[in-house]
Design a protein around this motif. Structure first.
Motif, short mmCIF file in Angstrom:
data_model
loop_
_atom_site.label_atom_id
_atom_site.label_comp_id
_atom_site.label_asym_id
_atom_site.label_seq_id
_atom_site.Cartn_x
_atom_site.Cartn_y
_atom_site.Cartn_z
N PHE A 106 0.82 -1.21 0.00
CA PHE A 106 0.00 0.00 0.00
C PHE A 106 0.86 1.27 0.00
N ILE A 107 2.12 1.18 0.45
CA ILE A 107 2.99 2.36 0.35
C ILE A 107 3.35 2.64 -1.11
N SER A 108 3.29 1.61 -1.95
CA SER A 108 3.57 1.79 -3.37
C SER A 108 2.29 1.71 -4.18
N MET A 109 1.27 2.39 -3.67
CA MET A 109 0.00 2.57 -4.38
C MET A 109 -0.35 4.05 -4.35
N LEU A 232 -2.11 -6.97 12.84
CA LEU A 232 -2.17 -6.36 11.52
C LEU A 232 -2.67 -7.32 10.45
N VAL A 233 -2.29 -8.59 10.53
CA VAL A 233 -2.75 -9.56 9.53
C VAL A 233 -4.25 -9.79 9.68
N SER A 234 -4.74 -9.85 10.91
CA SER A 234 -6.18 -10.00 11.12
C SER A 234 -6.95 -8.81 10.55
N GLY A 252 3.69 -8.13 -0.47
CA GLY A 252 4.26 -6.79 -0.44
C GLY A 252 3.89 -6.04 0.82
N ASN A 253 2.63 -6.18 1.26
CA ASN A 253 2.20 -5.50 2.49
C ASN A 253 2.92 -6.07 3.72
N LEU A 258 7.06 -5.26 7.85
CA LEU A 258 8.31 -5.72 8.45
C LEU A 258 9.38 -4.63 8.40
N VAL A 259 9.59 -4.07 7.21
CA VAL A 259 10.64 -3.07 7.04
C VAL A 259 10.29 -1.80 7.84
#
Length: 423
Positions: A106-109, A232-234, A252-253, A258-259
């Motif tokens: 989502f950061i690269s959207m 976050l996954v939930s 990607g998310n 993680l990063v």
């Protein structure tokens, strides 16, 4: 101050080369500039002589460098002209949509999809959740700090910076603590450049990432069946906008989380120790006025700037500060430079605990792409130092830190320190 902070001879030689190059030949994206601690020197020259600078023959291809605070902020606030989208090029100087090491997230959207995905995970960082999160972080900080040796050298990055961020990442992602250190290894793989000591080839990098994806694919299937948890996954599994996302987007998310959770906090924690070692008067100032702890995290984010840049791609021809940026051009926003900009920050290279405008830092982005986990990162830095101040009078850096060989992650591979005594 105990570490030998003077630049080694080869670093000084690089500074001389930077000063002697014709400005159009200066490629500030070279990882060795960051590994040897001379990137700030190169960026200062661009900020002074060519704040909107075109490098035609860079290590990662042709690109524009944006180095002044106001210009970085202006581009961040104009996503209609300057795209973050993975399929337009993504968010790093090196990324390309056709390479298997880069994944959409989502950061690269761009809007509107960016907002839909971001909204899905936002509840994890609500004030109520952060209060509960802070209580657990304080317990972990106490446990980690009480276990440190006194009078013997150790690696702060491994024992404290990674030790804390690994646990908090596992908590936020709903991963068993037994896998916490795996999250750090996978985060390092995600941002590794060719030649990285742990991931020297693309094949080694992808092998590590596929380990990561295998574990999170299993977690994802469970969360799709029961997305009631607060991790976050939930949250991604609970919303219609994200529960049906493509597998590549899910991966990607996960890498983004993680990063973002590892490198920002980890390198800020390490950077805080370096900052106080280099500026001991600021530690004395903090001890004299503990209320300054509230300003510590934003000033550390500014001074350290754990992510050196973000990249955008122009989606139309545009005149920007007297230069013609063409459609498709790669535009690199140097956060590390913006956060040292003398027009905004007096003595920008200095760490100043009571800096009045520290919150103008751009280390966590601006506008729609401002780091969604900023509150969690700030909380960890503040609580850790509250607990440090209870226990130790000082932390001595005993050797020059080994920096990360990357123009994206601005941080430390190791940081050898010694704690002389308990308070």
């Amino acid at each position: 101050m105990n570490a030998p902070w003077n630049a080694p001879e080869h670093a000084q030689s690089l500074k001389d080369q930077i000063d002697g190059l014709p400005i159009e030949q200066l490629d500030v994206g070279r990882p060795d500039y960051f590994e040897l601690g001379v990137a700030e020197h190169a960026l200062h020259r661009l900020r002074r002589e060519a704040p909107v600078h075109y490098c035609a023959g860079g290590l990662y291809g042709a690109y524009w460098s944006i180095t002044r605070h106001r210009d970085v902020e202006a581009i961040e606030l104009d996503p209609q002209t300057f795209s973050s989208d993975h399929f337009n090029g993504g968010i790093t100087i090196a990324s390309h949509p056709d390479e298997p090491q880069f994944f959409p997230a989502f950061i690269s959207m761009d809007p509107p999809r960016h907002g839909e995905h971001r909204k899905a995970v936002a509840p994890a960082f609500s004030l109520d959740r952060m209060n509960a999160f802070g209580e657990q972080v304080r317990l972990w900080c106490a446990e980690i700090l009480d276990d440190l040796p006194i009078g013997a050298a150790f690696d702060w990055v491994d024992r404290v910076s990674i030790g804390l961020t690994a646990r908090t990442l596992a908590l936020l992602l709903g991963v068993p603590q037994a896998h916490a250190r795996d999250l750090i290894r996978w985060s390092e793989a995600a941002v590794a450049l060719p030649g990285h000591p742990l991931f020297p080839t693309i094949e080694a990098k992808l092998a590590a990432l596929h380990e990561c994806f295998a574990m999170f694919d299993s977690i994802w299937e469970k969360r799709l069946s029961d997305p009631s948890g607060g991790d976050l996954v939930s949250l991604l599994a609970s919303r219609p906008e994200t529960r049906n996302m493509a597998k590549a987007e899910f991966h990607g998310n996960i890498l983004l989380l993680l990063v973002g959770g590892n490198d920002t906090t980890r390198n800020s924690i390490s950077g805080s120790v370096v900052a106080f070692d280099r500026h001991p008067a600021e530690l004395a100032k903090l001890r004299a006025d503990p209320g300054l702890i509230r300003n510590l995290a934003p000033e550390i984010f500014r001074w350290q700037t754990p992510l050196a840049h973000m990249r955008r791609t122009a989606v139309r021809d545009v005149d920007f500060e007297g230069r013609r940026i063409r459609k498709g051009d790669k535009v690199v926003l140097w956060y590390l430079s913006a956060n040292r900009d003398e027009r905004i920050f007096d003595e920008g290279d200095a760490f100043v605990i009571d800096r009045r405008n520290a919150r103008r830092q751009l280390a966590l982005g601006a506008g729609i792409h401002r780091c969604i986990g900023a509150r969690a990162a700030e909380l960890q830095v503040r609580i850790l130092w509250e607990e440090i101040l209870k226990r130790f009078r000082r932390i001595d850096v005993t050797a020059a830190p080994r920096r990360t060989p990357s123009c994206f992650i601005h941080g430390f591979q190791d940081l050898i320190v010694k704690i002389p005594e308990r308070a």
